[in-house]
Motif scaffolding. Structure first.
Motif, PDB file in Angstrom:
ATOM      1  N   GLN A  63      42.658  24.070 -24.772  1.00  0.00           N
ATOM      2  CA  GLN A  63      42.431  25.046 -25.834  1.00  0.00           C
ATOM      3  C   GLN A  63      42.850  24.491 -27.197  1.00  0.00           C
ATOM      4  O   GLN A  63      42.114  24.578 -28.160  1.00  0.00           O
ATOM      5  CB  GLN A  63      43.225  26.315 -25.530  1.00  0.00           C
TER       6      GLN A  63
ATOM      7  N   ASP B 290      38.797  25.253 -21.810  1.00  0.00           N
ATOM      8  CA  ASP B 290      39.586  26.384 -22.297  1.00  0.00           C
ATOM      9  C   ASP B 290      39.172  26.705 -23.729  1.00  0.00           C
ATOM     10  O   ASP B 290      39.505  25.976 -24.652  1.00  0.00           O
ATOM     11  CB  ASP B 290      41.083  26.053 -22.213  1.00  0.00           C
TER      12      ASP B 290
ATOM     13  N   SER C 262      44.859  30.576 -19.695  1.00  0.00           N
ATOM     14  CA  SER C 262      45.250  29.186 -19.966  1.00  0.00           C
ATOM     15  C   SER C 262      46.256  28.705 -18.936  1.00  0.00           C
ATOM     16  O   SER C 262      46.237  27.541 -18.527  1.00  0.00           O
ATOM     17  CB  SER C 262      45.849  29.063 -21.367  1.00  0.00           C
TER      18      SER C 262
HETATM   19 MG   LIG Z   1      44.610  30.768 -23.723  1.00  0.00          MG
END
Ligand SMILES: [Mg+2]
Ligand SMILES: Nc1ncnc2c1ncn2[C@@H]1O[C@H](COP(=O)(O)OP(=O)(O)O)[C@@H](O)[C@H]1O
Lengths: 409, 256
Positions: free
Chosen positions: B91, B171, B49
Motif C-alpha cells: 500500500q 494493496d 492490509s
Molecule cells: Mg490498508
C-alpha cells in the motif's frame, strides 16, 4: 500535477547518475559530481597561485597524500555508513586504541610488522562487530552506540597507552615513510616506476570508459555525446598524468600510502557500484522499510557496514602509528569529524541514500589541500579550523539550495 | 496447474492477529484459486492490509493455518514469500527513491554473476516488462524521485512481473492514480488472471473491484462479513456488508 506526462525517452544526454559506469568510475554524468571535482581543481589552482607555486612542489604533493591518507581511508568507511543512514562517531577513538595495541604488540610482544597489521585489522573487525551488533540487532541508533564507543575506546586507549609507546620496527614505520622502490631507476629527475604506473592507470581508465560505453550501446541505453565523453576521458587522464608526473619528481616516487588509498578506492567503488551488498546499502539508506519488505536483510547489511568501518579504522590505526613511529593515547582526536566532513563536502546526503566513494575522497582532498595550502601560507591553525568549518557549511548549503531549485522546476 | 484435486492456491483458515490491545483479525477465512481475482474490501482499519501482509511474509498470524496448494506453510519473511512465488505491491509503495527504476524492480532479488550485479541484463528485462505494461517511464535509469505518482505505481506493479509469481497481492494499487492509469492497472490485473495467476486485490473503489474481480470478500472489524460473487452482487449489497448494515455470521455467509 499530471501523472501521465508524455516524457520524451532519453535522447543523447544522460540525465541520471546511476549507471554502473558512473557508480564505478565516480566520474559520471551528474552535475554534482563534476561540481566537486571542479571545486577541487579550483581550490588547488587557487592555493597554487597564493603559495607562489609551492603547493604543487613534488615533495609537497607526496606529503599531502601521506598526511591525508587517514581521512581518505576513514571517509571510505564513513560514506558507506552515511549512505546507509547512520553515523560513526567512534572511529577516532578506535584508531587510538588499535594504534596502541599495535605498538604494544610490536614493542612488548615482539610481533612482526605484518602480524601487527593483521592484528589491527582483526581488532578493527571485532570493534565493528561489537558496535554493529548493538546497532543492527538491538536497534540502538548508531549515533548513540558510536558516541558510547567514542568514550569507551578513548578510555581504553588512555588505559593501555597511557601517554605514548614507541615503535622501533623500521619496516612497520616504513609503511607510511617509504615509497614504492624505484627499481626502474630514474630518468632525469623522474622515477620511472611512478610514470609507468601513471601510464597504466590512464590506459585502464580509457579502457574502462570505452568498455562501459560499449556495454551501454549493447543494451540500447543512452550514452553521452561523443564530445562530452572524450572531454571526460581527456580530463581524467590529464589529472592522473599530472599527479604521476609530479610524484615521479618527488624524493621517494609513489608513496605507499597512495597505493593503499588507490587500491581501496577502486575496490570500494566496485563494491558500492557493482555488488549486491553495495546496492543494498543504497537501498536501505533510501528507504529502509522498502528494502526490508523487498527481502533485503537490512540487519545484516547494517552489521557488515560497521564491521567494515571497524576494519578501516584498524587500518587507520596502523597508518597513524606508522607515520608517527609511536602510538599516542591522544591519536585520532577529531578524525571522525574529518571523515564525516569529507563525506558531506563530497556530496553525501544528510538523510542517507546518496553519496559516492569518489566524492568522499575528493572531499577529503579538498580538506587536505586547504590544510596544506593554509599551512604553507603560515596561516594560524586556529583560522584553518574556522575556514574548514565554513567550507563544510557552504558545501552542504550549496547542495540543499541546488536540490531545492531542481525540485521546483 | 495443480494436480491436487483442485486445492486452492492459497487458503487461510481461522487467522487471528492482534497488535497490543487491537484485535486486527479474528478467525478470518480466506481463499484464492489460480485464475481468480479475489477482491478484499472493507472499511479503514478492517484488517485488509494486515491479512495481505501475512501473505507477503511481513507479518505472521498469531493463530490460524496458511496453506499453499494444499500444503501448510509458514511465510516467515518477504524473501520466503518470494521463494513461494508470491509477489506484492504494498500500500505504501515499497520503493527506494534514490534508486533507479531497474534497481527498484530487482530490489532484494538482484541478478548476479560471480557476486557482481548484472545491470545490463536487469535493465533489459526492466525495459521488456515496462513495455508489456505500456507504462510511460522515461528511462529505466530514472531515479524514482523523478517520477510522478502514476509512474511510481507502474514501477511498483512492474515489480510483480519479476520472478514468475503465481500469486500477486495488490494493496490499494489504484489509490493514487488518475482514471486512465487506473484502467491500465485493471487491464494488467486481468492479464495476470489470464496468465493463470491468483490475484488478491485490496481496494476502496467498488467500481474497480466489480470491474475485475471474480469474488469479493468483505472484512469488518477484523472478521469475515460476507463473500460475494462479483458478477451477481449489487453495489448496495457489498456496501451494506462493508458498513455492517448486514451482518454475516460465520457459516451463514451469503453467496450470490
Ligand atoms: Mg490498508
Ligand atoms: N503494525 C501495527 N501495529 C499496531 N496496530 C496495527 C498495525 N498494523 C495495523 N494495525 C491496526 O490493525 C487494524 C487493521 O489495520 P489494517 O490491516 O491496516 O486495516 P486496513 O488495511 O483494512 O485499513 C487497525 O486498527 C490498525 O490500526
Amino acid at each position: 500535477m499530471s501523472t501521465d506526462l508524455n516524457l520524451v525517452p532519453t535522447g543523447g544526454k544522460l540525465t541520471t547518475g546511476t549507471s554502473w559506469r558512473e557508480r564505478f568510475g565516480g566520474l559520471g554524468g551528474n552535475a554534482r559530481q563534476y561540481g566537486i571535482f571542479a571545486a577541487l581543481v579550483v581550490i588547488i589552482l587557487l592555493f597554487q597561485a597564493m603559495t607562489g607555486g609551492r603547493l604543487l612542489y613534488p615533495d609537497n604533493v607526496a606529503a599531502l597524500v601521506n598526511q591525508n591518507a587517514y581521512v581518505m581511508v576513514l571517509a571510505i568507511g564513513m560514506v558507506m555508513v552515511i549512505i546507509a543512514g547512520h553515523i560513526d562517531l567512534s572511529v577516532g577513538s578506535v584508531v587510538a586504541t588499535i594504534g596502541g595495541v599495535v605498538a604494544i604488540s610490536i614493542h612488548d610482544w615482539g610481533l612482526s610488522w605484518y602480524a601487527a597489521v593483521a592484528l589491527a585489522l582483526v581488532l578493527g573487525a571485532a570493534v565493528g562487530a561489537w558496535q554493529g551488533f548493538w546497532i543492527a540487532y538491538v536497534g540502538i541508533p548508531a549515533f548513540i552506540v558510536t558516541l558510547a564507543g567514542m568514550l569507551v575506546f578513548r578510555g581504553l586507549a588512555l588505559a593501555i597507552v597511557s601517554q605514548s609507546i614507541p615503535v622501533l620496527d623500521t619496516t612497520f614505520n616504513g609503511i607510511m615513510a617509504n615509497s614504492l622502490p624505484n627499481f626502474l631507476g630514474r630518468v632525469g629527475n623522474a622515477d620511472v616506476l611512478t610514470l609507468v604506473i601513471g601510464v597504466l592507470l590512464i590506459l585502464a581508465t580509457i579502457w574502462a570508459q570505452l568498455r562501459a560505453r560499449t556495454a551501454l550501446r549493447k543494451h540500447n541505453l543512452a550514452v553521452e555525446a561523443v564530445g562530452v565523453f572524450v572531454m571526460k576521458v581527456v580530463l581524467a587522464s590529464a589529472g592522473i598524468g599530472v599527479v604521476a608526473w609530479l610524484l615521479s619528481r618527488s624524493t621517494g616516487g609513489s608513496p605507499i600510502a597512495l597505493v593503499i588509498c588507490a587500491v581501496l578506492v577502486v575496490a570500494y567503488s566496485f563494491v558500492m557500484g557493482r555488488t549486491v551488498f553495495g546496492r543494498h546499502i543504497y537501498a536501505i539508506g533510501g528507504n529502509r522499510q522498502a528494502a526490508r519488505l523487498s527481502g533485503v536483510n537490512t540487519r545484516s547489511v547494517d552489521f557488515w557496514i560497521f564491521v567494515n568501518i571497524g576494519v578501516l579504522a584498524g587500518l587507520t590505526g596502523v597508518i597513524v602509528t606508522s607515520r608517527l613511529g609511536t602510538a599516542l593515547a591522544a591519536a585520532g582526536d577529531g578524525f571522525e569529524l574529518d571523515a564525516i566532513a569529507a563525506c558531506f563536502i563530497g556530496g553525501a546526503a544528510v538523510t542517507g541514500g546518496i553519496g559516492r566513494i569518489s566524492g568522499a575522497i575528493v572531499g577529503a582532498l579538498i580538506m587536505g589541500v586547504l590544510n596544506q595550502g593554509l599551512s604553507i601560507m603560515n596561516v594560524d591553525p586556529a583560522w584553518t579550523k574556522v575556514i574548514k568549518g565554513l567550507v563544510l557549511l557552504l558545501a552542504v548549503a550549496y547542495d540543499l539550495v541546488s536540490k531545492r531549485r531542481a525540485g521546483t522546476q | 496447474m495443480n494436480e491436487r484435486g483442485g486445492a486452492p492456491l492459497l487458503s487461510m483458515r481461522q487467522i487471528s492477529k492482534r497488535f497490543g490491545a487491537v484485535e486486527a483479525l479474528s478467525g478470518v477465512d480466506f481463499e484464492v484459486r489460480a485464475h481468480e481475482v479475489v477482491a478484499l474490501v472493507g472499511d479503514n482499519g478492517a484488517g485488509k492490509s494486515t491479512l495481505a501482509r501475512m501473505v507477503s511474509g511481513v507479518l505472521q498470524p498469531d493463530a490460524g493455518i496458511i496453506e499453499i496448494e494444499g500444503q501448510q506453510v509458514s511465510i516467515s519473511s518477504p524473501s520466503v514469500a518470494h521463494e513461494m512465488r508470491i509477489a506484492t505491491v504494498f500500500q505504501d509503495l515499497a520503493l527506494a527513491d534514490n534508486l533507479d527504476v531497474t534497481a527498484n524492480l530487482f530490489l532484494g532479488h538482484e541478478l548476479r554473476e560471480n557476486g557482481m550485479l548484472q545491470d545490463g541484463r536487469m535493465e533489459q528485462i526492466t525495459r521488456d516488462v515496462l513495455a508489456k505494461l505500456a507504462s510511460r517511464i522515461p528511462s529505466v535509469r530514472t531515479p524514482l524521485s523523478a517520477l510522478s505518482a502514476g509512474q511510481r505505481q507502474s514501477v511498483a506493479i512492474a515489480r510483480t512481473l519479476i520472478g514468475d509469481p503465481r500469486l500477486v497481492v495488490l494493496d490499494e494499487p489504484t489509490a493514487a492514480l488518475s482514471a486512465v492509469q487506473t484502467a491500465e492497472v485493471l487491464t494488467h490485473i486481468e492479464r495476470l488472471r489470464d496468465l493463470g495467476l491468483g490475484v488478491i486485490l485490496i481496494s476502496h473503489n467498488m467500481t474497480d473491484v466489480r470491474a475485475v474481480s471474480d469474488r469479493i470478500e468483505v472484512l469488518r472489524h477484523g472478521r469475515n462479513n460476507g463473500s460475494f460473487d462479483a458478477s451477481r452482487t449489487s453495489f448496495e449489497e457489498i456496501l451494506a456488508a462493508i458498513t455492517g448494515a448486514t451482518h454475516v455470521e460465520p457459516g451463514l455467509r451469503s453467496v450470490g
